[in-house]
Design a protein around this motif. Structure first.
Motif, PDB file in Angstrom:
ATOM      1  N   THR A  20      17.475  -4.316   0.474  1.00 11.70           N
ATOM      2  CA  THR A  20      16.909  -3.003   0.164  1.00 11.70           C
ATOM      3  C   THR A  20      15.420  -3.122   0.451  1.00 11.70           C
ATOM      4  OG1 THR A  20      18.567  -2.566  -1.539  1.00 11.70           O
ATOM      5  CG2 THR A  20      16.548  -1.252  -1.611  1.00 11.70           C
ATOM      6  N   PHE A  21      14.935  -2.275   1.349  1.00 12.85           N
ATOM      7  CA  PHE A  21      13.532  -2.322   1.763  1.00 12.85           C
ATOM      8  C   PHE A  21      12.847  -1.027   1.365  1.00 12.85           C
ATOM      9  CE2 PHE A  21       9.897  -2.161   4.566  1.00 12.85           C
ATOM     10  CZ  PHE A  21       9.455  -3.471   4.542  1.00 12.85           C
ATOM     11  N   TYR A  22      11.679  -1.153   0.744  1.00 13.78           N
ATOM     12  CA  TYR A  22      10.924  -0.015   0.227  1.00 13.78           C
ATOM     13  C   TYR A  22       9.645   0.137   1.040  1.00 13.78           C
ATOM     14  CZ  TYR A  22      13.798  -1.155  -3.890  1.00 13.78           C
ATOM     15  OH  TYR A  22      14.830  -1.449  -4.752  1.00 13.78           O
ATOM     16  N   ASP A  23       9.453   1.300   1.673  1.00 18.73           N
ATOM     17  CA  ASP A  23       8.247   1.534   2.468  1.00 18.73           C
ATOM     18  C   ASP A  23       7.931   3.026   2.455  1.00 18.73           C
ATOM     19  OD1 ASP A  23       6.334   1.697   4.806  1.00 18.73           O
ATOM     20  OD2 ASP A  23       6.890  -0.417   4.944  1.00 18.73           O
ATOM     21  N   ASP A  24       6.644   3.340   2.606  1.00 23.96           N
ATOM     22  CA  ASP A  24       6.196   4.737   2.566  1.00 23.96           C
ATOM     23  C   ASP A  24       5.947   5.329   3.948  1.00 23.96           C
ATOM     24  OD1 ASP A  24       2.899   4.776   3.102  1.00 23.96           O
ATOM     25  OD2 ASP A  24       3.777   2.859   2.505  1.00 23.96           O
ATOM     26  N   LEU A  46      -1.901   0.937  -9.822  1.00 25.47           N
ATOM     27  CA  LEU A  46      -0.487   0.589  -9.723  1.00 25.47           C
ATOM     28  C   LEU A  46       0.323   1.841 -10.030  1.00 25.47           C
ATOM     29  CD1 LEU A  46       1.366  -1.903  -9.284  1.00 25.47           C
ATOM     30  CD2 LEU A  46       1.418  -2.138 -11.770  1.00 25.47           C
ATOM     31  N   LYS A  47       1.315   2.131  -9.202  1.00 24.91           N
ATOM     32  CA  LYS A  47       2.126   3.331  -9.442  1.00 24.91           C
ATOM     33  C   LYS A  47       2.860   3.204 -10.774  1.00 24.91           C
ATOM     34  CE  LYS A  47       3.172   5.331  -4.954  1.00 24.91           C
ATOM     35  NZ  LYS A  47       4.268   5.764  -4.078  1.00 24.91           N
ATOM     36  N   PRO A  48       2.990   4.308 -11.496  1.00 28.47           N
ATOM     37  CA  PRO A  48       3.691   4.267 -12.781  1.00 28.47           C
ATOM     38  C   PRO A  48       5.098   3.684 -12.639  1.00 28.47           C
ATOM     39  CG  PRO A  48       2.626   6.395 -12.484  1.00 28.47           C
ATOM     40  CD  PRO A  48       2.501   5.649 -11.173  1.00 28.47           C
ATOM     41  N   GLY A  49       5.431   2.792 -13.529  1.00 30.34           N
ATOM     42  CA  GLY A  49       6.761   2.209 -13.578  1.00 30.34           C
ATOM     43  C   GLY A  49       7.017   1.090 -12.574  1.00 30.34           C
ATOM     44  N   ASP A 109       0.825  -1.213   0.000  1.00 30.65           N
ATOM     45  CA  ASP A 109       0.000   0.000   0.000  1.00 30.65           C
ATOM     46  C   ASP A 109       0.856   1.260   0.000  1.00 30.65           C
ATOM     47  OD1 ASP A 109      -2.847  -0.694   0.094  1.00 30.65           O
ATOM     48  OD2 ASP A 109      -2.402  -1.625   2.020  1.00 30.65           O
ATOM     49  N   LYS A 110       0.555   2.150  -0.895  1.00 32.65           N
ATOM     50  CA  LYS A 110       1.207   3.450  -1.034  1.00 32.65           C
ATOM     51  C   LYS A 110       2.684   3.332  -1.414  1.00 32.65           C
ATOM     52  CE  LYS A 110      -2.086   5.670   1.999  1.00 32.65           C
ATOM     53  NZ  LYS A 110      -2.316   6.541   3.122  1.00 32.65           N
ATOM     54  N   THR A 111       3.118   2.124  -1.713  1.00 35.24           N
ATOM     55  CA  THR A 111       4.479   1.890  -2.198  1.00 35.24           C
ATOM     56  C   THR A 111       4.412   1.419  -3.640  1.00 35.24           C
ATOM     57  OG1 THR A 111       5.355   1.439   0.010  1.00 35.24           O
ATOM     58  CG2 THR A 111       6.591   0.550  -1.847  1.00 35.24           C
ATOM     59  N   LEU A 112       3.771   0.277  -3.882  1.00 36.38           N
ATOM     60  CA  LEU A 112       3.596  -0.205  -5.256  1.00 36.38           C
ATOM     61  C   LEU A 112       2.287   0.270  -5.869  1.00 36.38           C
ATOM     62  CD1 LEU A 112       4.966  -3.858  -5.083  1.00 36.38           C
ATOM     63  CD2 LEU A 112       6.090  -1.806  -5.975  1.00 36.38           C
ATOM     64  N   TRP A 113       1.284   0.514  -5.024  1.00 40.58           N
ATOM     65  CA  TRP A 113      -0.006   1.002  -5.536  1.00 40.58           C
ATOM     66  C   TRP A 113      -0.626   1.979  -4.563  1.00 40.58           C
ATOM     67  CZ3 TRP A 113      -0.341  -4.682  -4.967  1.00 40.58           C
ATOM     68  CH2 TRP A 113      -0.807  -5.074  -3.718  1.00 40.58           C
ATOM     69  N   GLU A 114      -1.639   2.686  -5.079  1.00 41.88           N
ATOM     70  CA  GLU A 114      -2.410   3.622  -4.269  1.00 41.88           C
ATOM     71  C   GLU A 114      -3.883   3.305  -4.466  1.00 41.88           C
ATOM     72  OE1 GLU A 114      -0.123   7.628  -3.779  1.00 41.88           O
ATOM     73  OE2 GLU A 114      -0.293   7.165  -5.923  1.00 41.88           O
ATOM     74  N   THR A 115      -4.652   3.381  -3.367  1.00 38.57           N
ATOM     75  CA  THR A 115      -6.055   3.009  -3.391  1.00 38.57           C
ATOM     76  C   THR A 115      -6.898   4.187  -2.916  1.00 38.57           C
ATOM     77  OG1 THR A 115      -5.328   0.773  -2.838  1.00 38.57           O
ATOM     78  CG2 THR A 115      -7.676   1.217  -2.669  1.00 38.57           C
ATOM     79  N   ASP A 152      12.622   5.391   0.932  1.00 42.08           N
ATOM     80  CA  ASP A 152      11.357   6.020   1.316  1.00 42.08           C
ATOM     81  C   ASP A 152      10.454   6.105   0.087  1.00 42.08           C
ATOM     82  OD1 ASP A 152       9.230   7.572   2.158  1.00 42.08           O
ATOM     83  OD2 ASP A 152      10.489   9.113   3.096  1.00 42.08           O
ATOM     84  N   ALA A 153       9.519   5.177  -0.001  1.00 40.65           N
ATOM     85  CA  ALA A 153       8.649   5.094  -1.171  1.00 40.65           C
ATOM     86  C   ALA A 153       7.612   6.209  -1.224  1.00 40.65           C
ATOM     87  CB  ALA A 153       7.953   3.737  -1.213  1.00 40.65           C
ATOM     88  N   SER A 154       7.453   6.963  -0.127  1.00 46.48           N
ATOM     89  CA  SER A 154       6.505   8.088  -0.170  1.00 46.48           C
ATOM     90  C   SER A 154       7.000   9.169  -1.123  1.00 46.48           C
ATOM     91  CB  SER A 154       6.297   8.676   1.229  1.00 46.48           C
ATOM     92  OG  SER A 154       7.454   9.364   1.671  1.00 46.48           O
ATOM     93  N   LYS A 155       8.273   9.129  -1.440  1.00 44.41           N
ATOM     94  CA  LYS A 155       8.861  10.111  -2.361  1.00 44.41           C
ATOM     95  C   LYS A 155       8.870   9.617  -3.810  1.00 44.41           C
ATOM     96  CE  LYS A 155      11.927  12.021   1.229  1.00 44.41           C
ATOM     97  NZ  LYS A 155      10.853  12.303   2.087  1.00 44.41           N
ATOM     98  N   ILE A 156       8.341   8.413  -4.040  1.00 44.83           N
ATOM     99  CA  ILE A 156       8.357   7.837  -5.386  1.00 44.83           C
ATOM    100  C   ILE A 156       6.959   7.924  -6.000  1.00 44.83           C
ATOM    101  CG2 ILE A 156       8.764   5.763  -6.765  1.00 44.83           C
ATOM    102  CD1 ILE A 156      10.703   4.850  -4.541  1.00 44.83           C
ATOM    103  N   SER A 157       6.818   8.790  -6.974  1.00 47.58           N
ATOM    104  CA  SER A 157       5.538   8.872  -7.685  1.00 47.58           C
ATOM    105  C   SER A 157       5.606   8.083  -8.992  1.00 47.58           C
ATOM    106  CB  SER A 157       5.161  10.328  -7.962  1.00 47.58           C
ATOM    107  OG  SER A 157       6.169  10.948  -8.716  1.00 47.58           O
ATOM    108  N   ASP A 158       6.818   7.870  -9.477  1.00 49.07           N
ATOM    109  CA  ASP A 158       7.017   7.122 -10.718  1.00 49.07           C
ATOM    110  C   ASP A 158       8.301   6.306 -10.568  1.00 49.07           C
ATOM    111  OD1 ASP A 158       7.630   6.233 -13.343  1.00 49.07           O
ATOM    112  OD2 ASP A 158       6.650   7.988 -14.215  1.00 49.07           O
ATOM    113  N   TRP A 159       8.147   4.988 -10.573  1.00 52.41           N
ATOM    114  CA  TRP A 159       9.281   4.091 -10.354  1.00 52.41           C
ATOM    115  C   TRP A 159      10.299   4.134 -11.489  1.00 52.41           C
ATOM    116  CZ3 TRP A 159      10.478   1.361  -6.047  1.00 52.41           C
ATOM    117  CH2 TRP A 159       9.516   1.347  -5.040  1.00 52.41           C
ATOM    118  N   ARG A 160       9.916   4.672 -12.636  1.00 51.29           N
ATOM    119  CA  ARG A 160      10.840   4.671 -13.781  1.00 51.29           C
ATOM    120  C   ARG A 160      12.065   5.520 -13.507  1.00 51.29           C
ATOM    121  NH1 ARG A 160       5.728   5.082 -17.678  1.00 51.29           N
ATOM    122  NH2 ARG A 160       5.317   6.604 -16.067  1.00 51.29           N
TER     123      ARG A 160
END
Length: 159
Positions: free
Chosen positions: A123-127, A49-52, A8-14, A145-153
């Motif tokens: 490597t751990f990814y979390d928001d 799903l978050k872009p990229g 949640d809020k890392t790979l996708w947003e609901t 910090d995945a809260s700073k990632i709006s596009d994984w590309r």
């Protein structure tokens, strides 16, 4: 190299039907894939799903990385077949990328409890800022910090 993702809020947003942010566990079955990056539920909520994100997971798999997920988004009263987060992984076609730990726990559990026994570099990814602060005690983690990632590309360009 090991990479473990929150969901949640890392790979996708609901979002609910009004556009308010919600957790995936709040989706109401049946849920269906609208397009490759969008799932809709029975009451008008949507998960994007978050872009990229898929491309990033694919690039990690291509480099033979071990990829897992660790989320505390489990709905208390539901079996695995009715867990929205697990259904989303399958609907978005992400299951093929996860070849390491696959943990969907309860929000009452700290993620650090699941990772204490891990000795390899991860490597751990979390928001969530509280989760990130708690995980800083583990010396084998590199935390993104995945809260700073709006596009994984953009991470693909830095690999």
């Amino acid at each position: 190299m090991i990479h473990i993702f929150d969901l949640d809020k890392t790979l996708w947003e609901t979002f609910d039907k009004h556009g308010n942010s919600i957790w995936a566990k709040q989706l109401i079955f049946p849920i269906k894939l609208e397009n490759e990056d969008l799932v809709l539920d029975d009451v008008g909520s949507r998960c994007k799903l978050k872009p990229g994100a898929r491309e990033y997971l694919k690039s990690l798999k291509a480099r033979d990385c071990q990829i897992g997920y660790l989320s505390v988004g489990r709905h208390w009263s539901l079996g695995d077949e009715h867990q929205p987060s697990l259904a989303l992984i399958n609907l978005f076609g992400l299951q093929e990328y996860f070849n390491y730990v696959q943990i969907l726990g309860y929000k009452t559990n700290k993620k650090s409890q699941y990772l204490l026994a891990e000795t390899e570099k991860i490597t751990f990814y979390d928001d969530d800022a509280n989760v990130i602060q708690d995980l800083k005690q583990l010396s084998n983690l590199h935390i993104i910090d995945a809260s700073k990632i709006s596009d994984w590309r953009h991470l693909l360009k830095n690999d």
